[in-house]
Scaffold this active site. Structure first.
Site, PDB file in Angstrom:
ATOM      1  N   LYS A 172     126.070 143.743  70.493  1.00 37.29           N
ATOM      2  CA  LYS A 172     126.247 144.301  69.150  1.00 37.29           C
ATOM      3  C   LYS A 172     126.757 145.751  69.251  1.00 37.29           C
ATOM      4  CE  LYS A 172     122.749 141.217  67.157  1.00 37.29           C
ATOM      5  NZ  LYS A 172     121.440 141.119  66.443  1.00 37.29           N
ATOM      6  N   TYR A 209     126.445 135.076  60.071  1.00 40.83           N
ATOM      7  CA  TYR A 209     125.047 135.186  59.642  1.00 40.83           C
ATOM      8  C   TYR A 209     124.815 134.513  58.271  1.00 40.83           C
ATOM      9  CZ  TYR A 209     123.656 138.274  63.489  1.00 40.83           C
ATOM     10  OH  TYR A 209     123.332 138.786  64.743  1.00 40.83           O
ATOM     11  N   ARG A 224     118.161 132.802  75.056  1.00 39.32           N
ATOM     12  CA  ARG A 224     117.202 133.370  74.099  1.00 39.32           C
ATOM     13  C   ARG A 224     116.013 133.995  74.832  1.00 39.32           C
ATOM     14  NH1 ARG A 224     118.280 133.661  68.505  1.00 39.32           N
ATOM     15  NH2 ARG A 224     116.146 133.023  68.023  1.00 39.32           N
ATOM     16  N   THR A 231     113.191 138.898  68.493  1.00 37.35           N
ATOM     17  CA  THR A 231     114.110 139.582  67.570  1.00 37.35           C
ATOM     18  C   THR A 231     113.801 141.069  67.455  1.00 37.35           C
ATOM     19  OG1 THR A 231     114.313 137.526  66.320  1.00 37.35           O
ATOM     20  CG2 THR A 231     114.992 139.547  65.202  1.00 37.35           C
ATOM     21  N   ARG A 264     116.146 142.866  75.127  1.00 34.70           N
ATOM     22  CA  ARG A 264     115.639 143.677  74.011  1.00 34.70           C
ATOM     23  C   ARG A 264     114.358 144.416  74.388  1.00 34.70           C
ATOM     24  NH1 ARG A 264     116.587 138.915  69.542  1.00 34.70           N
ATOM     25  NH2 ARG A 264     118.755 139.375  68.987  1.00 34.70           N
ATOM     26  N   ASN A 314     119.229 145.712  67.644  1.00 36.81           N
ATOM     27  CA  ASN A 314     118.595 145.019  68.768  1.00 36.81           C
ATOM     28  C   ASN A 314     119.565 144.532  69.838  1.00 36.81           C
ATOM     29  OD1 ASN A 314     119.601 142.935  67.288  1.00 36.81           O
ATOM     30  ND2 ASN A 314     117.650 141.863  67.002  1.00 36.81           N
ATOM     31  N   GLU A 357     129.322 128.868  66.498  1.00 32.16           N
ATOM     32  CA  GLU A 357     129.636 130.292  66.640  1.00 32.16           C
ATOM     33  C   GLU A 357     130.812 130.520  67.595  1.00 32.16           C
ATOM     34  OE1 GLU A 357     125.844 131.934  67.717  1.00 32.16           O
ATOM     35  OE2 GLU A 357     124.977 131.492  65.751  1.00 32.16           O
TER      36      GLU A 357
HETATM   37  P1  RTP Z   1     120.447 137.141  66.453  1.00 30.94           P
HETATM   38  O1  RTP Z   1     120.821 135.996  65.528  1.00 30.94           O
HETATM   39  O2  RTP Z   1     121.210 138.399  66.130  1.00 30.94           O
HETATM   40  O3  RTP Z   1     120.555 136.741  67.889  1.00 30.94           O
HETATM   41  O4  RTP Z   1     118.910 137.533  66.233  1.00 30.94           O
HETATM   42  P2  RTP Z   1     117.675 136.533  66.118  1.00 30.94           P
HETATM   43  O5  RTP Z   1     118.138 135.109  66.197  1.00 30.94           O
HETATM   44  O6  RTP Z   1     116.654 136.979  67.107  1.00 30.94           O
HETATM   45  O7  RTP Z   1     117.133 136.855  64.657  1.00 30.94           O
HETATM   46  P3  RTP Z   1     117.659 136.285  63.238  1.00 30.94           P
HETATM   47  O8  RTP Z   1     116.484 135.811  62.495  1.00 30.94           O
HETATM   48  O9  RTP Z   1     118.805 135.341  63.449  1.00 30.94           O
HETATM   49  O10 RTP Z   1     118.169 137.626  62.547  1.00 30.94           O
HETATM   50  C1  RTP Z   1     119.465 138.114  62.776  1.00 30.94           C
HETATM   51  C2  RTP Z   1     119.420 139.609  62.925  1.00 30.94           C
HETATM   52  O11 RTP Z   1     119.012 140.192  61.701  1.00 30.94           O
HETATM   53  C3  RTP Z   1     118.319 141.399  61.959  1.00 30.94           C
HETATM   54  N1  RTP Z   1     117.008 141.341  61.334  1.00 30.94           N
HETATM   55  N2  RTP Z   1     116.500 142.354  60.674  1.00 30.94           N
HETATM   56  N3  RTP Z   1     113.207 142.382  59.234  1.00 30.94           N
HETATM   57  C4  RTP Z   1     114.411 142.829  59.484  1.00 30.94           C
HETATM   58  O12 RTP Z   1     114.792 143.903  59.106  1.00 30.94           O
HETATM   59  C5  RTP Z   1     115.297 141.970  60.264  1.00 30.94           C
HETATM   60  N4  RTP Z   1     115.053 140.740  60.663  1.00 30.94           N
HETATM   61  C6  RTP Z   1     116.148 140.338  61.355  1.00 30.94           C
HETATM   62  C7  RTP Z   1     118.157 141.538  63.453  1.00 30.94           C
HETATM   63  O13 RTP Z   1     119.153 142.442  63.929  1.00 30.94           O
HETATM   64  C8  RTP Z   1     118.409 140.129  63.944  1.00 30.94           C
HETATM   65  O14 RTP Z   1     118.888 140.124  65.264  1.00 30.94           O
HETATM   66 MG    MG Z   2     119.692 134.366  65.044  1.00 30.69          MG
END
Ligand code: RTP
Ligand code: MG
Length: 155
Positions: free
Chosen positions: A16, A56, A92, A98, A109, A119, A133
């Site tokens: 990112k 997203y 993952r 996350t 992370r 992150n 994707e």
């Molecule tokens: P990613 O898709 O980026 O690999 O991250 P992830 O699966 O671990 O988490 P996801 O639920 O898909 O969320 C995508 C990105 O959104 C941001 N986020 N902010 N509470 C918050 O403010 C929050 N929750 C999620 C994070 O940057 C996350 O990677």
């Molecule tokens: Mg995700």
């Protein structure tokens, strides 16, 4: 070579904008290489807003969606296509939770971040999303189909 053995699970991983700006690109790619997964695509890329929104799209109703899209388009990202057995779940695990504050030490992370909104890296969350994707971020001709003739320095 996994592709030659018919193992074809693929994941889309992305450094990112914060990871690029902090000079963590090599470190992050290195972790996947050292694990043993195979690079099949790689580029530095400035993300169009529509692409970030589509990537997203499942999070469109979340309160942080607007900020998330703004963050992803705030600077260049590094798009990484990886292949190997069990790559999606393994990536993952290597990436970690996350929220970097909850991510285990030893994960990307967990070692390199403190902010859920910064992150460092993305990884696909299912094999289906991996293919979805990769289709969004790479053209077909940007992905390498490895075969044994293409790895002469390994012999
Ligand atoms: P990613 O898709 O980026 O690999 O991250 P992830 O699966 O671990 O988490 P996801 O639920 O898909 O969320 C995508 C990105 O959104 C941001 N986020 N902010 N509470 C918050 O403010 C929050 N929750 C999620 C994070 O940057 C996350 O990677
Ligand atoms: Mg995700």
């Amino acid at each position: 070579v996994y592709a030659a053995q018919g193992e074809s699970e693929r994941s889309y991983v992305m450094v990112k904008p914060d990871g690029v700006q902090r000079g963590l690109v090599g470190e992050i790619i290195s972790r996947f290489e050292r694990k043993g997964f195979q690079l099949i695509g790689l580029k530095l890329f400035k993300t169009p807003k529509e692409l970030a929104e589509e990537h997203y799209g499942e999070l469109k109703e979340k309160p942080f969606y607007g900020k998330l899209v703004a963050y992803i388009i705030s600077g260049p990202v590094v798009c990484i296509a990886l292949e190997g057995p069990g790559i999606v779940a393994s990536a993952r695990k290597l990436i970690g939770a996350t929220n970097p504050l909850n991510a285990e030490p030893g994960t990307i992370r967990g070692d390199l971040g403190i902010d859920v909104g910064r992150n460092v890296v993305h990884g696909s969350d299912s094999p289906e999303n991996g293919l979805r994707e990769l289709g969004l971020w790479f053209d077909d001709d940007e992905l390498i189909q490895w075969d044994q003739h293409m790895t002469p320095w390994l012999k």
